[in-house]
Design a protein around this motif. Structure first.
Motif, mmCIF file in Angstrom:
data_model
loop_
_atom_site.group_PDB
_atom_site.id
_atom_site.type_symbol
_atom_site.label_atom_id
_atom_site.label_comp_id
_atom_site.label_asym_id
_atom_site.label_seq_id
_atom_site.Cartn_x
_atom_site.Cartn_y
_atom_site.Cartn_z
ATOM 1 N N PHE A 63 0.842 -1.184 0.000
ATOM 2 C CA PHE A 63 0.000 0.000 0.000
ATOM 3 C C PHE A 63 0.881 1.240 0.000
ATOM 4 O O PHE A 63 1.891 1.290 0.698
ATOM 5 C CB PHE A 63 -0.873 0.058 1.265
ATOM 6 C CG PHE A 63 -1.900 -1.024 1.344
ATOM 7 C CD1 PHE A 63 -3.162 -0.839 0.809
ATOM 8 C CD2 PHE A 63 -1.612 -2.222 1.975
ATOM 9 C CE1 PHE A 63 -4.119 -1.833 0.886
ATOM 10 C CE2 PHE A 63 -2.564 -3.221 2.063
ATOM 11 C CZ PHE A 63 -3.821 -3.030 1.513
ATOM 12 N N CYS A 85 -3.385 6.056 4.609
ATOM 13 C CA CYS A 85 -3.386 5.138 3.473
ATOM 14 C C CYS A 85 -4.509 5.569 2.533
ATOM 15 O O CYS A 85 -5.678 5.318 2.822
ATOM 16 C CB CYS A 85 -3.596 3.704 3.960
ATOM 17 S SG CYS A 85 -3.545 2.499 2.621
ATOM 18 N N ILE A 107 -3.822 -0.658 8.865
ATOM 19 C CA ILE A 107 -4.240 -1.254 7.596
ATOM 20 C C ILE A 107 -4.767 -2.665 7.824
ATOM 21 O O ILE A 107 -5.806 -3.051 7.271
ATOM 22 C CB ILE A 107 -3.072 -1.254 6.577
ATOM 23 C CG1 ILE A 107 -2.787 0.176 6.111
ATOM 24 C CG2 ILE A 107 -3.369 -2.170 5.395
ATOM 25 C CD1 ILE A 107 -1.489 0.334 5.320
ATOM 26 N N GLU A 127 -6.189 0.593 -5.067
ATOM 27 C CA GLU A 127 -5.303 1.749 -5.019
ATOM 28 C C GLU A 127 -4.980 2.131 -6.458
ATOM 29 O O GLU A 127 -4.479 1.316 -7.221
ATOM 30 C CB GLU A 127 -4.014 1.408 -4.269
ATOM 31 C CG GLU A 127 -3.037 2.564 -4.258
ATOM 32 C CD GLU A 127 -1.783 2.261 -3.485
ATOM 33 O OE1 GLU A 127 -1.857 2.184 -2.253
ATOM 34 O OE2 GLU A 127 -0.732 2.086 -4.126
#
Length: 98
Positions: free
Chosen positions: A3, A19, A43, A60
């Motif tokens: 991430f 994040c 996360i 993402e």
């Protein structure tokens, strides 16, 4: 799973880290290393809760990361803070149920 995270100095000291791919996933630490350890844990916990309700994690994308970078920079500029932020990648081991 990897991430991208955004890390920036907090006004009161230490670091804040977010994040962008996981809405609301944010943490902090007294130093950079602690902040990165804490975001890995955040996360993991965020993902566990999300996956109880949803089939897949949010994706993402460059657009998601860019939008969050712009938001962070705008907020720092509005507060008169240095535009000092960084992105880095963290690797988090997630248990994904079939």
């Amino acid at each position: 799973m990897k991430f991208t995270v955004i890390l920036y100095p907090a006004q009161e000291g230490g670091y804040t880290v977010i994040c962008p791919a996981l809405p609301g996933c944010i943490s902090e630490g007294n130093d950079r290393e602690e902040a990165l350890r804490n975001i890995r844990e955040a996360i993991t916990l965020w993902s566990e809760v999300w996956l109880e309700i949803n089939r897949d994690l949010p994706l993402e994308t460059p657009a998601v990361v860019a939008e969050e970078l712009e938001k962070c920079l705008r907020e720092r500029a509005d507060e008169g803070l240095p535009l000092t932020i960084e992105t880095t990648e963290v690797d988090v081991e997630l248990v994904v149920r079939a």
